[in-house]
Design a protein around this motif. Structure first.
Motif: not given
Lengths: 116, 91, 505
Positions: C269-284, C330-341
């Motif tokens: 749910l958090i990766f597939f559904v909620f990912r676009g709607a929330v600030e990743p760092s909060s749920i992470g 993993g979720f907290a770093t989503l969308g930043t360069a850290d995610y790939g790192a």
């Protein structure tokens, strides 16, 4: 839109708070199950009130008037929830009966042999 | 090499005195009992020092696990409130 | 093989346990052998269809199965208003984890439960729980999720209270039932919020229309807390030690698998559904907080236990913490360069740890079940010297125990190493906590090993049935395979799962 439209939602909030109060503060296990049933009614009322659309008719195709129909999903959900509610309530009550036979009490303070 | 080792072994073996207590478990100098259950140190006695040193941290934690079902629901509701406030403040 | 049948496999994964669940009591009327045969055939057929689905996903890619449509695999305008199942890499990962444990537990039950009568109903509840968990991880519809959630709750509570001649079993089942029914009702409320705002219940449609309004936050918070409760995360873990320790010995790993199943649903749910709607760092960060609490409190409470099953139950709570923390990073770093790192490695480590955890926890609980079967006590103060009479169980316990503690050659090490490495780059403190918890876990495994297996022979052991040895052997072989080829597992099973969630680098 007047305040009367919010009446079901106010009732929902009241029911949920009542139910949670009972579950949190009543030590009698039967009363706790009754509290759960109150929350359940709140949930069902919530779903049904969400499904209401003014001027829409029930989605029954046979000789229906040519107006818009409501989506039946919330009603199906409510029915499912009622059925599941009956099952869970029955199961919990039977657990309480067995607990009474083993422990001789239906107080949640006594039902704590599993702890720490 | 093996022969030398064997000779040393034989020297020790010949001087071994078969007394009653040798080879028995040593528990605080007490005469060991015949019941194997008394010889085995186990259960709560193991790591006693560790848990005793941490008792200021562990005892409140153990007290918190009351086993009353109302408390289970209480923690559930408290966590729910915490999570909702947390998400509301951060989003 | 008919290609259509392969594409229908998600239905069979659910339908076969449901069908065989109600065939077993009928077969029980005829004879015990027939009942056992029906049960194991149902279990193995489910496993067959899980592997068929895995084969299909890995060869032709993922697909959506639409119930009630003329062509179930075609997506039309109305598809997402029906019940849909999602067969993708993530579903394969989840169903594989579940079915491995289920087969192990099923074989084990033959030997472990053979002294009890009325086993037809036992196997019915077993298969119903299996169907419920499979439904939870396969579905892509919130309404359907609620139904499977409740099926799992009811059936697993029935299993926990199976020994209803003991008051403690009933008590544990009642406690779990009360809290999971309240959770189910709150799940209904969060479904209501989603419906009220968007008028849809399908994951795809909710994902496309979510905008992060206040109601969304309310619904997301509810779903997260409910599923973390089911996953026995601290501070909502208290049902877990009760239920794990009072359930029949063969069922305990299966209750743990329902926890893992709801964790899979949470991550879906958090990766597939909620990912676009929330600030990743909060749920992470929320997942990290819950995870660190679970790790630390779980292992601290395990220190004080003298009941061997409760001890492992608390260890399993702390293992849940690892997964939540790793995936949270993993979720907290989503969308930043850290995610790939390093973020993607954290998610890989978390998912790999989930499949490992399902297997080694099952092995631990089952070998402990062997101890209890032989010595007829769960009290660590009374156990001792069992290695003299049970060499196989001792060996299996060592494999499982070293794996849960993350000792190098075993599979638990590979996943924990991925977690340590990636979490260290996010915040070194988290990695240090994870290491400390790992060390204490090793110490506690040593405690059980010393108490139960070492020491003078107390002549309390009796022979355990062959099927119990067999099932533990199967799980050990799987752990050894995971230990020998961690790279292969990560690239072939974990990477498609991450890709299916849409967060591959």
């Amino acid at each position: 839109m007047n305040w009367f439209n919010f009446f079901p939602l106010i009732m929902v909030v009241t029911l949920v708070i009542m139910g949670l109060y009972v579950v949190l503060f009543k030590k009698n296990l039967i009363k706790m199950i009754m509290g759960i049933a109150i929350i359940q009614n709140g949930a069902n009322l919530f779903l049904v009130s969400l499904a209401y659309r003014e001027g829409y008719v029930a989605p029954i195709w046979t000789s229906a008037p040519a107006t818009d129909m409501v989506l039946p999903t919330p009603h199906a959900l409510t029915l499912t929830s009622i059925v599941i509610g009956v099952a869970t309530t029955a199961l919990m009550l039977s657990f309480v009966i067995m607990l009474k036979k083993h422990y001789g009490s239906i107080n949640s303070d006594d039902a704590r042999r599993c702890r720490e | 090499m093996a022969l030398v080792a064997y000779l040393f072994y034989q020297m020790g073996e010949s001087s071994y005195k078969k007394t009653r207590l040798k080879g028995d478990p040593f528990i605080s100098g007490n005469r060991p009992s015949k019941d194997p259950r008394d010889i085995h140190v186990g259960g709560d006695n193991l790591y006693w020092g560790f848990t005793h040193a941490l008792r200021k941290y562990l005892d409140p934690l153990v007290e918190g696990h009351t086993g009353i079902v109302n408390d289970y629901v209480y923690w559930f509701v408290v966590t729910l409130a915490f999570v909702l406030v947390f998400l509301y403040l951060l989003i | 093989m008919n290609v259509d049948l392969l594409l229908q496999s998600p239905v069979f994964i659910l339908g076969i346990p449901l069908l065989f669940a109600f065939l077993t009591p009928l077969a029980d009327k005829v004879s015990k052998e027939l009942r056992n045969a029906v049960f194991i055939i149902g279990l193995l057929l489910t496993a067959l269809f899980v592997s068929l689905m895995a084969y299909e996903v890995y060869t032709i890619g993922s697909w959506t199965y639409v119930f009630g449509a003329e062509d179930p695999t075609a997506i039309t305008d109305v598809s997402f208003f029906r019940i849909t199942f999602l067969a993708d890499g993530f579903a394969v990962l989840a169903t594989l984890t579940i079915i491995i444990t289920a087969v192990g537990v099923g074989i084990y039950s033959f030997g472990n439960m053979k002294d009890f009568d009325d086993l037809g109903k036992f196997y019915t509840l077993f298969l119903l729980t299996l169907a419920g968990v499979m439904g939870m991880v396969l579905t892509s519809d919130l309404f359907n999720l609620f139904v499977w959630f409740e099926v799992t709750s009811i059936a697993s509570c029935g299993l926990i209270a199976y020994h209803n001649e003991r008051g403690e079993s009933v008590e544990a089942a009642l406690k779990y039932m009360i809290i999971s029914v309240i959770a189910g009702l709150l799940l209904l409320f969060s479904i209501g919020f989603f419906y009220g705002e968007y008028g849809v219940l399908n994951y795809f449609l909710i994902r496309d229309s979510m905008d992060g309004a206040f109601i969304d936050i309310l619904a997301i918070g509810l779903v997260m807390v409910i599923l973390s409760m089911k996953a026995s995360s601290v501070p909502m873990h208290m049902w877990a030690p009760d239920a794990y320790s009072e359930a029949p010995d063969s069922i305990t790993p299966f209750i743990a698998i329902t926890s893992l199943g709801s964790l899979f649903v949470l991550f879906r749910l958090i990766f597939f559904v909620f990912r676009g709607a929330v600030e990743p760092s909060s749920i992470g960060n929320l997942l990290i907080i819950l995870g660190v609490l679970s790790m630390f409190v779980g292992v601290s409470m395990a220190l004080k236990q003298s009941d061997v099953k409760r001890l492992i139950a608390y260890l399993s709570v702390s293992q849940i913490g690892y997964m939540m923390m790793a995936v949270g990073v993993g979720f907290a770093t989503l969308g930043t360069a850290d995610y790939g790192a390093f973020g993607v490695n954290a998610v890989e480590g978390g998912f790999f740890h989930m499949i490992n955890d399902g297997v080694y926890k099952a092995l631990l609980f089952l070998s402990v079940g062997g101890i209890i079967y032989a010595a007829d006590t769960r009290d660590l103060n009374r156990l001792g010297g069992l290695a003299h009479s049970m060499p196989f169980t001792t060996f299996f316990f060592i494999i499982g125990g070293l794996s849960i503690a993350g000792i190098p050659p075993l599979s638990g090490f590979s996943s924990k190493l991925l977690i340590y490495k990636s979490v260290y780059l996010y915040n070194p403190v988290l990695a240090i906590i994870a290491l400390v918890v790992s060390i204490v876990t090793l110490a506690l495994i040593g405690k059980i090993f010393f108490n139960a297996f070492l020491g003078p022979d107390q002549k309390i052991g009796m022979k355990i049935p062959r099927s119990m040895i067999l099932s533990m052997g199967v799980l050990t072989v799987i752990i050894v395979i995971f230990s020998l080829f961690p790279n292969y597992v990560v690239s072939e099973i974990i990477a498609p799962a991450i890709e299916a969630l849409g967060v591959a680098v």
